[in-house]
Design a protein around this motif. Structure first.
Motif, PDB file in Angstrom:
ATOM      1  N   TYR A 109      70.358  56.291  68.423  1.00 22.38           N
ATOM      2  CA  TYR A 109      70.611  56.839  70.264  1.00 22.38           C
ATOM      3  C   TYR A 109      69.942  58.131  70.232  1.00 22.38           C
ATOM      4  N   PHE A 110      69.543  59.878  69.326  1.00 17.40           N
ATOM      5  CA  PHE A 110      69.037  60.826  69.883  1.00 17.40           C
ATOM      6  C   PHE A 110      67.321  60.482  70.034  1.00 17.40           C
ATOM      7  N   LEU A 111      66.333  60.036  69.321  1.00 12.27           N
ATOM      8  CA  LEU A 111      65.278  59.554  69.120  1.00 12.27           C
ATOM      9  C   LEU A 111      64.958  58.729  70.529  1.00 12.27           C
ATOM     10  N   ASP A 112      65.808  57.988  70.960  1.00 10.83           N
ATOM     11  CA  ASP A 112      65.271  57.192  72.558  1.00 10.83           C
ATOM     12  C   ASP A 112      65.671  58.594  73.724  1.00 10.83           C
ATOM     13  N   PHE A 113      67.035  58.963  72.954  1.00 13.77           N
ATOM     14  CA  PHE A 113      67.367  60.082  73.930  1.00 13.77           C
ATOM     15  C   PHE A 113      65.947  61.091  74.025  1.00 13.77           C
ATOM     16  N   ILE A 114      65.306  61.103  73.430  1.00  7.27           N
ATOM     17  CA  ILE A 114      64.427  62.143  73.091  1.00  7.27           C
ATOM     18  C   ILE A 114      63.633  61.787  74.096  1.00  7.27           C
ATOM     19  N   GLN A 135      58.077  54.912  78.032  1.00  3.31           N
ATOM     20  CA  GLN A 135      59.264  53.514  77.909  1.00  3.31           C
ATOM     21  C   GLN A 135      59.615  52.325  76.434  1.00  3.31           C
ATOM     22  N   VAL A 136      59.587  53.216  75.472  1.00  2.00           N
ATOM     23  CA  VAL A 136      59.978  52.377  74.385  1.00  2.00           C
ATOM     24  C   VAL A 136      61.323  52.872  73.758  1.00  2.00           C
ATOM     25  N   ALA A 137      62.732  51.942  73.461  1.00  2.00           N
ATOM     26  CA  ALA A 137      63.886  52.231  73.358  1.00  2.00           C
ATOM     27  C   ALA A 137      64.398  51.005  72.813  1.00  2.00           C
ATOM     28  N   VAL A 138      65.410  51.770  71.235  1.00  2.00           N
ATOM     29  CA  VAL A 138      65.861  51.031  70.410  1.00  2.00           C
ATOM     30  C   VAL A 138      66.995  51.283  70.977  1.00  2.00           C
ATOM     31  N   GLY A 139      67.753  49.362  71.467  1.00  2.00           N
ATOM     32  CA  GLY A 139      69.135  49.448  71.526  1.00  2.00           C
ATOM     33  C   GLY A 139      69.738  49.676  70.521  1.00  2.00           C
ATOM     34  N   VAL A 140      71.528  50.521  70.572  1.00  6.76           N
ATOM     35  CA  VAL A 140      72.280  50.480  69.387  1.00  6.76           C
ATOM     36  C   VAL A 140      72.649  49.259  69.491  1.00  6.76           C
ATOM     37  N   ASN A 141      72.921  48.196  68.344  1.00 10.11           N
ATOM     38  CA  ASN A 141      73.817  46.479  68.789  1.00 10.11           C
ATOM     39  C   ASN A 141      73.789  46.160  67.248  1.00 10.11           C
ATOM     40  N   ALA A 142      74.393  45.057  66.998  1.00  5.62           N
ATOM     41  CA  ALA A 142      75.216  44.959  65.412  1.00  5.62           C
ATOM     42  C   ALA A 142      73.502  45.025  64.921  1.00  5.62           C
ATOM     43  N   PHE A 143      72.535  44.668  65.069  1.00  2.00           N
ATOM     44  CA  PHE A 143      71.046  43.549  64.232  1.00  2.00           C
ATOM     45  C   PHE A 143      71.038  45.637  63.829  1.00  2.00           C
TER      46      PHE A 143
END
Length: 89
Positions: A44-49, A56-64
């Protein structure tokens, strides 16, 4: 009907194995949960930063992603961002 019986047998075996693991090594579950929570917060924080930096690189938070962070820890975290950078090229 056979598939249902087969699925029930597999589910019972998984539950039995889980109970055996919990009885012998309760710290494994705590370790998994802590790694999953810290890894999810890190995502969450690295996606925010990265978003603030214009990337444009983002890793979503999901079950995987939670599962990979919980099982692998820091290498799982790095793996997720490595895959995200690779697929963003």
């Amino acid at each position: 009907m056979e598939k249902i019986i087969f699925a029930i047998i597999i589910a019972v075996c998984i539950v039995f194995i889980g109970i055996c693991i919990l009885r012998r090594k309760p710290d494994l579950i705590l370790n998994f949960v802590l790694r999953a929570c810290v890894g999810t917060a890190g995502i969450y924080f690295l996606d925010f930063i990265l978003g603030l930096g214009g990337y444009q690189v983002a890793v979503g938070v999901n079950a995987f992603t939670i599962l990979s962070n919980g099982l692998l820890g820091l290498p799982g975290f790095i793996l997720l961002y490595g895959l995200a950078f690779y697929y963003s090229l």
